[in-house]
Design an enzyme around this catalytic site. Structure first.
Site, PDB file in Angstrom:
ATOM      1  N   CYS B 233       1.186  -0.852  -0.298  1.00  8.46           N
ATOM      2  CA  CYS B 233      -0.022   0.421  -0.272  1.00  8.46           C
ATOM      3  C   CYS B 233       0.921   1.424   0.054  1.00  8.46           C
ATOM      4  O   CYS B 233       1.823   1.948  -0.749  1.00  8.46           O
ATOM      5  CB  CYS B 233      -1.008   0.461   1.044  1.00  8.46           C
ATOM      6  SG  CYS B 233      -0.530  -0.161   2.412  1.00  8.46           S
ATOM      7  N   ARG B 238      -2.205  -1.066   5.878  1.00  7.47           N
ATOM      8  CA  ARG B 238      -3.043  -1.607   5.133  1.00  7.47           C
ATOM      9  C   ARG B 238      -3.637  -2.651   4.373  1.00  7.47           C
ATOM     10  O   ARG B 238      -3.886  -3.508   3.986  1.00  7.47           O
ATOM     11  CB  ARG B 238      -3.635  -0.613   3.794  1.00  7.47           C
ATOM     12  CG  ARG B 238      -4.695   0.937   4.759  1.00  7.47           C
ATOM     13  CD  ARG B 238      -4.594   1.652   3.417  1.00  7.47           C
ATOM     14  NE  ARG B 238      -3.547   2.463   2.866  1.00  7.47           N
ATOM     15  CZ  ARG B 238      -3.240   3.601   2.198  1.00  7.47           C
ATOM     16  NH1 ARG B 238      -4.430   3.750   1.391  1.00  7.47           N
ATOM     17  NH2 ARG B 238      -2.759   3.925   1.501  1.00  7.47           N
TER      18      ARG B 238
END
Lengths: 99, 280
Positions: B233, B238
């Site tokens: 990410c 994430r």
């Protein structure tokens, strides 16, 4: 390094720094501000872009790109939605009312 | 790997707040969240101050991790239940980190802090006192962690899963939209990466979608199950969330998280970059 965290929003007034596309506003239940609501920014395709937690004053703020955005708020007290079009650099305001 | 070994529900968590051998830990970047109220008995893990090296861009080393967990009162045979804000991004990052250092039984609270709050469950400001332990960590399990050279070599060879939002993938945004859009690196994504935003794996209340929905999500996005996968990410948290889905929930064998992610890749000199938003 700046992370991706979504801290509680501050109630400081949003200033136009001149180079950011800001989407901001308050989460409300009737006329009352709602803090602690989960506020998410969805793009024109309905795709999640970011989420923050509203401040005690109900304030939320996103740094977006020009375009049409949907702001959705989720709270124990209810949910709400608002549409906003950010046509360029500057501060774009919209409040979200829970029902 | 099955869901019940790696995820607990908020109901389970509430029933096990005082269970011996179960330790709850809140992981956030914004530690004021913990101060304002946390799950009773939960210790705090500060993503930035405690899990990152303060000088180099890397994790705390093995001995640093041992010292941290010992001080927190976490033992090797404890069941550690991690949760946090941001739909568990940093909790998932910590989960991956605990696995990297070989902790056996670590789980995520499904839905994290958001689900706990939306359920209206108890939060407290009381900070627990836990007796220190003597924690022993393993060497990092590098089968879970991808570095930059491997990522460049993976272009068109392995599955590269970019889990950022479509606007970040397309080069229109450099960071998630709750952060100022300031960064020195290039925008765009790693060539041949597919874009499966982390958020597609989660429901609005922060809980994970069902295994069937998750399988369909990656299948439709074109993930080739016969190939190894690297998720990335912007800074690797994430993608820990998606790494958790692919490896821990769906049972894919060879899945790595590239924690250098876009802040590293997008600053490398000379590597290929795809940027659909740049008009050539």
């Amino acid at each position: 390094m700046e992370g991706c965290g979504a801290p509680q929003q501050s109630a400081e007034p949003v200033r136009d720094s001149g180079d950011q596309v800001v989407v901001t506003g308050r989460v409300l239940a009737g006329d009352e501000p709602v803090g602690g609501a989960y506020v998410r920014l969805l793009d024109s395709g309905g795709e999640f872009t970011a989420e923050v937690v509203s401040a005690g004053s109900g304030d939320f703020r996103f740094y977006a790109a020009p375009g049409a955005w949907r702001v959705r708020a989720l709270h124990r007290a209810g949910t709400g939605e608002a549409l906003v079009t950010a046509d360029g650099v500057g501060v774009h305001r919209t409040d979200v009312v829970l029902s | 790997m099955s869901r019940e070994n790696v995820l607990v529900s908020t109901e389970w968590a509430e029933r096990n707040l005082n269970t011996e051998g179960v330790v709850f830990a809140e992981v956030d970047e914004d530690t004021t969240a913990y101060d304002g109220g946390h799950i009773p008995g939960a210790v705090r893990l500060d993503w930035k101050e405690e899990l990152q090296d303060h000088v180099r861009r890397d994790f705390v080393d093995r001995s640093g991790f041992e010292k941290l967990l010992s001080e927190k009162g976490i033992a090797n045979d404890d069941t550690v239940v991690l949760y946090g804000g941001n739909n568990n991004w940093f909790a998932a990052y910590a989960y991956w980190y605990f696995k990297l250092y070989g902790h056996q039984d670590v789980r995520l609270l499904d839905g994290g802090r958001k689900k706990w709050e939306l359920d209206g469950r108890e939060l407290t400001k009381e900070v627990p006192v836990r007796e220190a332990t003597t924690y022993t960590a393993s060497e990092q399990d590098l089968s879970l962690r991808a570095f930059r050279d491997e990522v460049v070599e993976a272009i068109n060879v392995k599955n590269l899963v970019d889990v950022r939002s479509p606007d970040e993938f397309a080069g229109r945004l450099l960071a998630p939209a709750h952060l100022p859009q300031e960064a020195a690196q290039r925008a765009g994504h790693i060539p041949s990466a597919i874009n499966v935003p982390w958020s597609k794996a989660a429901n609005e209340d922060g809980t994970f979608k069902s295994d069937e929905e998750l399988r369909a999500l990656y299948e439709e996005a074109g993930l080739d199950g016969s190939r190894p996968t690297i998720a990335y990410c912007r800074i690797g948290e994430r993608s820990s969330h998606s790494w958790f889905v692919l490896r821990e929930l769906l049972g894919h064998q060879d899945v790595k998280n590239y924690d250098g992610s876009w802040t590293e890749y997008g600053s490398l000199v000379g590597v290929p970059v795809a940027n659909p938003s740049e008009v050539s």
